[in-house]
Each structure stands twice: as C-alpha cells, then as structure tokens.
Design an enzyme around this catalytic site. Structure first.
Site, PDB file in Angstrom:
ATOM      1  CB  CYS A  93     107.022  90.083 -26.506  1.00 52.80           C
ATOM      2  SG  CYS A  93     106.236  91.130 -27.742  1.00 52.80           S
ATOM      3  CG  HIS A 153     103.958  89.502 -21.538  1.00 56.79           C
ATOM      4  ND1 HIS A 153     105.273  89.725 -21.913  1.00 56.79           N
ATOM      5  CD2 HIS A 153     103.203  89.717 -22.657  1.00 56.79           C
ATOM      6  CE1 HIS A 153     105.311  90.062 -23.200  1.00 56.79           C
ATOM      7  NE2 HIS A 153     104.067  90.066 -23.664  1.00 56.79           N
ATOM      8  CD  GLU A 193     100.940  87.829 -17.728  1.00 60.72           C
ATOM      9  OE1 GLU A 193     102.078  87.493 -17.352  1.00 60.72           O
ATOM     10  OE2 GLU A 193     100.700  88.974 -18.190  1.00 60.72           O
ATOM     11  CE  LYS A 204     106.154  93.683 -21.505  1.00 63.97           C
ATOM     12  NZ  LYS A 204     106.461  92.665 -20.463  1.00 63.97           N
ATOM     13  CG  HIS A 231     105.932  95.300 -24.856  1.00 59.65           C
ATOM     14  ND1 HIS A 231     107.067  94.579 -24.534  1.00 59.65           N
ATOM     15  CD2 HIS A 231     105.048  94.398 -25.370  1.00 59.65           C
ATOM     16  CE1 HIS A 231     106.876  93.314 -24.837  1.00 59.65           C
ATOM     17  NE2 HIS A 231     105.659  93.176 -25.339  1.00 59.65           N
ATOM     18  CG  PHE A 238     103.172  89.661 -31.851  1.00 57.84           C
ATOM     19  CD1 PHE A 238     102.161  89.728 -30.919  1.00 57.84           C
ATOM     20  CD2 PHE A 238     103.512  90.821 -32.537  1.00 57.84           C
ATOM     21  CE1 PHE A 238     101.488  90.919 -30.669  1.00 57.84           C
ATOM     22  CE2 PHE A 238     102.850  92.017 -32.297  1.00 57.84           C
ATOM     23  CZ  PHE A 238     101.842  92.068 -31.365  1.00 57.84           C
TER      24      PHE A 238
END
Length: 413
Positions: A164, A304, A315, A337, A342, A401
């Site tokens: 991502c 994010h 976050e 998002k 996403h 990830f």
C-alpha cells in the site's frame, strides 16, 4: 550539492469517483461514496461483497483494441491516468530530451486478474493453452514500460512494489531523481486492479476487509469506533513531476511543490503495524525534516486511514509522536479511503493529487461515516463535511503490508 526544486505540473485520475481530476475532487468535497456491491464478479459466496470499482473508464480514449487485449486492467488504468497527467501538464515529449525524462509508476499486486484467468485456463484446458502474453501482462513493471514506450522516455524507468506504500515510494524516489539532477521530468504514481476472485478471496481470508455488506457506502469508516476493515478498491493516480525552473520557463501550470520524503520499515510483522506507530512516526518526521519545515508548519495530513482497527489507532499515535501532541490536535486530517476504499498500490498517487487540490482550492475534504468517536482516535478528522482551510504545507501517509512506511510533504508555491 544543492537539491533542485521539484513541482507538480500534471495530474491524472482513474477512480471509483470518476476519471478526471475535477470530477474526482468535486465528489470528494461533497462527501460522496464510490463504494457499491461488486458488479464485475459475483461476490455472493465471499465474506466481503463490496468494493470501489471503476465504472466510467473510457478505455477507447486511451488504448487501442489490439493493445488492450495484451494488458491487465491495472496497466490500462495506469496508462489512462498517465496520459491524462501528461495532457494536463502541457508537455510535448517529442520536443523534450528523451534521456532527461523517465517514469516510475508502480503496482502493489500487478496483474492479478490475468493470473486468475490463466489459472482457470490451466485447470480447464491444460498448459498448452496458456497465453504467450501471460507473463508480460502480469508483471508489475510492465506498466511503466508501456508508458516509456508511449512517450519515448529513455531516462530512469522502473517499478516499485511495496504494497500500500507503492505509489508514495514511486513519487518519493522520482523526487530524489529530479533533485539530484538525474532527470528533469518524471511520470510517477501507482495503479491497481485486484477486484477479482483471487483478490477478493485472498484479502477476505486475511479478515482485512469490511463485511458491512448491507451498507456499502457506510462500510469504509476510518477512525470511527465501529470500523471493521478496509474496502477493496481499484484505480490509478499519476502525477507529472518537473524541475521547478524549467517548469517556470515553459509557463507550466504549477499545482504545488513536492518538498519532502521519508521512508522507514516497522520490522515488526508482515501485516500488522507497530501498535505504537513508531515506524510511521519516523517516516513523517523524516519527511518534515527533509522539507526543511517544522511540525508547526504542517496544516493538513491526508492519512493512510484504512478503516482497520490497528491501522487507524497506530496512525493516530504516529501523528502525535511525529508532530507533537499540541500540533497533532491543531492540524486537520482526513481519509480519502472513506469515500473510494483502499486502492492499495494506487492509493499514494490518488491521495497526493488530493493534497495538491487541497492546497489549490483551500478546502479539506471530509472523512465520511465518522459517527461514533473512538477514544484511541481523538484528533480532528474533518468528520462528514468538507471544511475551508488554507493549507500551506501538508503530508501524505502510506503504510503497507511488510511494515513499509512512506510519507510525502507538499508545499504551496
């Protein structure tokens, strides 16, 4: 050596909220959701049945019928967004030095739809019926190769794949290339198309996806206490980055300046972030430092903000650690998002375009579906309604990830 300045002169979008920047931006500001029950496959047997699908991509405007048969949708989206960005920039590459222009446009997963189809061919018809184009259709770097061929770009050209964080890394490395004088123009960003049987099933098996199937538009709810996972989505976001002085000389429209880049690794877990957010915090700190700014200079963060329990909590902690508690509460934060889902490897590209539009328009789009406050997520996420804010400098976070953290810092010109 003094670093050269780098500006954004072109932007292209393919998204669940439209396939041009103005439409995309208008619908974000209006708080519209592009998430629906998935239509491209039958999702009935999957735990998660919702997604942010691209529905109005006019492929005929970008790619011939002969060429498209050799491309996975992620490549089609990336080429479309790149062409839109180049048109927007006003560049004519036949008049440019091809050795001074390049492209880094990545994908987190690559040709998953082609892989899915070819596995089906193998099982039903045997190995002799594989497509000879399967490998070039599938590999993640093929998209940036196509873009180079389209415009005759003979400068730096490669693909970054970091889940991502892909597009954000691509933009950050493109920034460095121009800053250090290795190129004058870079086409950069990301593209993704994973809404297929393998993509939907794989992410659902990880229990990463929202299962709010009866309420698709309310399913992506970053920082809300009732969030239950991210919503899978597809699209592309591509920007043209250019050395500042040459952009001024040719009279380019300059959206903003890209001034800082930070990247770190959690070195913790293959999918889960560090609970204290320390990896993301360091990426933000490095981006602000690289920009020559102070935490107090940052007015806005495009988070994010995936709508997963661990990411949003971590976050929030990262923002407080990187910028200080007082500054974290003063600035505004929103998650794109919440409206498009996403887009994985494309997210950093689309969200960097959001950062540019935010500074140009003086408006911060909302984080929709924020209805139940979470004590672990206690900052100003611009809930549900857009807000007029003069933004002079902002950050864009991408956390992938593998523990990949990347942050970009943009500044108004």
């Amino acid at each position: 050596m003094q670093k050269r300045r780098v500006v954004v002169t072109g932007m292209g979008v393919v998204s669940p909220l439209g396939c041009n920047v103005d439409q995309f931006w208008k619908r974000l500001v209006n708080g519209e959701s592009g998430i629906r029950r998935i239509q491209s496959i039958d999702p009935t047997d999957y735990d998660s049945q919702i997604g942010g699908e691209v529905t109005d991509f006019d492929i005929d405007a970008f790619i011939s019928k002969r060429e498209r048969r050799r491309m996975d949708p992620f490549t089609q989206f990336g080429i479309g967004a790149a062409k839109l960005a180049v048109v927007d920039s006003g560049l004519e590459f036949d008049k440019e030095n091809p050795n001074r222009a390049g492209a880094i446009v990545g994908s987190g997963v690559g040709g998953l739809q082609i892989l899915t189809n070819q596995v089906r061919v193998l099982m039903d018809r045997g190995p002799s019926r594989f497509s000879p184009f399967m490998i070039p259709q599938m590999i993640t770097d093929i998209m940036t190769g196509y873009i180079a061929i389209e415009y005759g770009l003979r400068g730096p050209n490669f693909c970054i794949t970091s889940a991502c964080a892909t597009a954000t890394h691509c933009l950050g490395e493109s920034l460095r290339i121009i800053q250090h004088g290795e190129a004058d123009i870079m086409i950069s960003g990301g593209a993704e198309s994973t809404i297929c049987e393998l993509g939907l099933g794989g992410f659902a098996a990880m229990r990463a996806l929202s299962t709010r199937n009866d309420d698709p538009q309310g399913a992506s709810r970053p920082f809300d206490a009732d969030r239950d996972g991210f919503v899978i989505a597809e699209g592309a976001g591509v920007l043209v980055l250019e050395e500042y002085e040459r952009a001024v000389r040719r009279g380019a429209n300059i959206y903003c300046e890209l001034v800082g880049y930070g990247r770190t690794c959690d070195a913790h877990h293959i999918t889960a972030p560090r609970e204290d957010g320390s990896g993301g915090a360091e990426a933000m700190r490095l981006a602000v430092e690289d920009a020559g700014l102070n935490p107090q200079d940052i007015d806005y963060l495009n988070a994010h903000g995936t709508s997963t329990p661990l990411n949003d909590k971590g976050e929030t902690l990262a923002v407080k650690t990187a910028l200080g508690e007082e500054q974290a509460r003063r600035m505004v934060i929103s998650s794109t998002k919440s409206m498009i889902g996403h887009t994985l490897g494309a997210a950093g590209g689309l969200e960097s375009i959001v950062c540019a539009k935010t500074m140009c328009e003086g408006v911060v789009h909302p984080t929709i579906n924020y209805t139940t406050p979470d004590p672990d997520c206690d900052l100003d996420y611009v809930p549900n309604e857009a807000r007029e804010v003069k933004v002079k400098a902002c950050l864009n976070n991408s956390l992938g990830f593998g523990g990949h953290n990347a942050t970009l810092c943009f500044k108004a010109v």
